[in-house]
Write an enzyme that holds these catalytic residues in place. Sequence first.
Site, short mmCIF file in Angstrom:
data_model
loop_
_atom_site.label_atom_id
_atom_site.label_comp_id
_atom_site.label_asym_id
_atom_site.label_seq_id
_atom_site.Cartn_x
_atom_site.Cartn_y
_atom_site.Cartn_z
N CYS A 25 0.88 -1.17 0.00
CA CYS A 25 0.00 0.00 0.00
C CYS A 25 0.91 1.22 0.00
O CYS A 25 1.80 1.29 -0.84
CB CYS A 25 -0.96 -0.03 1.18
SG CYS A 25 -0.19 -0.27 2.78
N ARG A 77 -1.95 2.81 16.22
CA ARG A 77 -3.28 2.41 15.80
C ARG A 77 -4.20 2.10 16.98
O ARG A 77 -5.39 2.35 16.92
CB ARG A 77 -3.19 1.17 14.89
CG ARG A 77 -2.37 1.40 13.62
CD ARG A 77 -2.99 2.48 12.74
NE ARG A 77 -2.21 2.68 11.54
CZ ARG A 77 -1.37 3.71 11.35
NH1 ARG A 77 -1.25 4.64 12.30
NH2 ARG A 77 -0.68 3.83 10.24
N ASP A 115 2.70 2.69 3.06
CA ASP A 115 3.85 2.37 3.91
C ASP A 115 4.05 0.87 4.08
O ASP A 115 5.08 0.44 4.57
CB ASP A 115 3.68 3.00 5.30
CG ASP A 115 3.71 4.53 5.23
OD1 ASP A 115 4.51 5.06 4.42
OD2 ASP A 115 2.95 5.19 5.96
N GLY A 116 3.06 0.09 3.71
CA GLY A 116 3.23 -1.36 3.75
C GLY A 116 3.06 -1.97 5.13
O GLY A 116 3.57 -3.07 5.37
N TRP A 117 2.33 -1.30 6.03
CA TRP A 117 2.17 -1.89 7.36
C TRP A 117 0.71 -1.90 7.84
O TRP A 117 0.44 -2.35 8.95
CB TRP A 117 3.05 -1.18 8.39
CG TRP A 117 2.91 0.31 8.47
CD1 TRP A 117 1.79 1.07 8.34
CD2 TRP A 117 3.96 1.24 8.73
NE1 TRP A 117 2.05 2.39 8.50
CE2 TRP A 117 3.39 2.54 8.75
CE3 TRP A 117 5.33 1.13 8.96
CZ2 TRP A 117 4.14 3.70 8.98
CZ3 TRP A 117 6.07 2.28 9.19
CH2 TRP A 117 5.47 3.55 9.19
N ASP A 118 -0.24 -1.43 7.05
CA ASP A 118 -1.65 -1.47 7.43
C ASP A 118 -2.43 -2.38 6.49
O ASP A 118 -2.65 -3.55 6.78
CB ASP A 118 -2.24 -0.06 7.43
CG ASP A 118 -1.70 0.79 8.56
OD1 ASP A 118 -1.67 0.29 9.70
OD2 ASP A 118 -1.30 1.95 8.33
#
Length: 883
Positions: A443, A489, A445-448
């Site tokens: 996506c 989060r 940042d690649g972490w959600d």
Amino acid sequence: MALPIPSSSRRTTSLQDTSESEKLEAASSWDALEWTKIEPVSRSILDVNLDFLLETEEFVVQGYGVVLVNTDEAGILIVTNFRLIFLGEGTRNIIGLGTIPLATIEKFSKMAARVQSAPRQYDKTPSRRILQVIGKDMRIIVFGFRPRTKQRRAVFDALLRCTKPASLWDLYAFTSGPSKFNNTNPRVRLLNEYFRLLGKGSYFASMSMIENGSFTLYNDMWRISSINSNYTMCQSYPFALIVPKGISDEEVIQASTFRARCRLPVVSWCHPGTGAVLARSSQPLVGLMMNMRSNTDEKLVAALCTQLSGMSGVRRKLYIADARPRKNALANGAMGGGSESSSNYFQSEIVFFGIDNIHAMRDSLARLRDYLDTYGATSSDGISSFLRHGGWSWGGGNLSSMSASVSTLGDSGWLIHVQNVLAGSAWIAARVALESASVLIHCSDGWDRTTQLVSLASLLLDPYYRTFSGFQALVEKDWLAFGHPFSDRIGIQTVTCSSSSPFELTRQSSAGSFTSSPIRQSSGSFTSQAPSSSHVQNSNNYSPIFLQWVDCISQLLRMYPFAFEFSSDFLVDFLDSVLSCRFGNFFCNSEKERQQCGVSEACGCLWAYLSDLRASEGSSHVHYNLFYDPLKHDGPLLPPAAALAPTLWPEFHLRWACPSEAQAGELEAQCRKMAIKFSELQKAKDVAERKYKEITTAMESLSAELRNEKQLNSSAMNLAKRAGKEGEAIKRAVQSLGCKVHFSSSGDCTVGFESNPAETPQKFINSTSKRKSDVTVQHDEKSDLSVSITVMAEDVIPNDPIGRVCETLCPLRTRDGVCRWPDAGCAQFGAKRELPAPILSQYLVELHCSGKDLSRFRLRCCSEEIRVFFFFFFFTSPEIKWT
């Protein structure tokens, strides 16, 4: 769960006070309470039994006579260093709805409201003192306090202090310590999962392996790299990475510079048969014109397209799955990001999934929570309209104004977002399972969204991740190790590095853009004042990304009830434990931060806690799925599009707003009871079968013994018959010597010599007595017959029948009358062959049967003369064989 199991919420009559306040009548809503008649009660917290407190949980402040507006219950409100606890006034039981961990509180505020009873009495009506608490677990709680008291302020101030500690280490998880919930280091568990993926399951990781760097194993296509062991290349990636075997560490470093936050493409899961992989990364830094390129990044991505098994020279296809909407990806190009071009990447295809960002998810969950609170059975405004008012009004308004008063379920958008994540994951799993293609997912940042898709697709593809141990490995690999920012989060403290202090506490705020007033205008009964003060913990970084992922798993569990070892109750308890922050597993934003803070050593482990819960009841625990059948779904789960229509997750979404309707698992509970009963019956059956086998074995043994006894009895009967025959033979032999044998009923035998009838006969007594004068013939090991003869002679023997027999029958006598046995007693007496009375007065004769042959005897006498006599007697008998 992270909390003690609360008693079920029950409607109670309102608070009672024996001396200083009047009894309050139960009312249809909390406005009927006569607050002015309730005076403050001076009591100490020591009056309350505190056995429900957890280890190291400490009391901070309490309030008495507090009303839980949602259910019209009065009780005691307690603030500890871990929870907000509400106890029923009469029962002192924990009321689940009013009890919430401090870390689960998203925000809270205090308000004042007036009742519009009559225009002239408006100013005379005291305002209601209200404390509103909004939780991250789908509940809105409202507490009512007495007017003109300081209890609400005391509770509010305590919440301010306890929910906003001075440092990360002031959280309850650090205060309680690891206790009994210890576990191995998470980096060791990550390596073990890597070894499994590479087919090196026989290897077991250890801390020494991590320290000396000997964990860099490899197979034909992939290898474990230690290039990020010090987190210098990428601070949000784990210390170990799986990369293509043909890519060197230098190329890995070069490729990382082309991706946002240096999150380069790495392997997250690989198919053990086909070699297809799921890879993850962040967006490429292609720029506004999308003309920036990186040769090493393109080489690394091309290396994911390994050769297809069994097809020489044919490379597998690569799909690049961009989780964002296309327009969002293009917009990120203005900030240097963007998306790949399929012309620059070998045999690739770009796919956009259109999943919204974290802000859309946060607002969607807030609207869903507000919808449930409005139309639920325990509305936070105290008017559970349908259940409390006969059904003509819902949420304080009639049916026609329902959609106008609040957003509907569809308008919340939550189920649409869940469906998008499910559809994207199912599409990815299908490409890997059906086409043997590799998929690179990212996506921004690649972490959600990336983590949601990668982990959910892995769960669909790999049955191992649908077990307890596999679920833990999946969460620790894709969510924790690969740097999902849980502190941001979930909205808890984290640590950041700065020049002044290496670890400085920062408050990561979350969604506060929405408002959810507990006092609604729809009923016309109340008007609410603006909050006198409020506390919003989180800012725009808060988002229920992880909650949404667990919700997706609950949807799959509903579709495939036989495929998962764990149950929906396990997912609820797991999610509650994460939100409560009782354990340290989900602290901080990355593996690096958790290592620096020593979280795994200083805090308890959530996985150990859940495992301990399951061990307490075994397979009958609610965390186990009764219907799990690993053989039924031993391959990938590939749900069709039509099956991906989600519904509300009753056990989580409805448990506070609609507790009765949330019992969707009641059928499962009944099945569980039946399964427990069946298990008990099965155990009883096994015990009965074991007893039956034991009894059968015992009966067979007794039968064998009975047969042996019958055989022995038969043998004894045969021996008795033979003994009778031998006795007759002996009787005849004795009678041939001129003696009369008389047998009495007692078994005694009297032998009388007939040589001189006028004389008193001698007596031979056959007896079993053990007197010294008797001789009992002992059984040899093989003998079956014993004869004991006691001979008693009179003092004067006028005639010697033995001498006559000796003279006529002696085989040792020669023709000339010389005895061949000169040493014998009979030879010593000469021709008379007479035995003197002292010799004949007492002697013993023993006859022993040799073996079971009654015709073979062994003769033993205490006197040689008598032995000679019996020798002569038995020697002439054809029935006797001498040994």
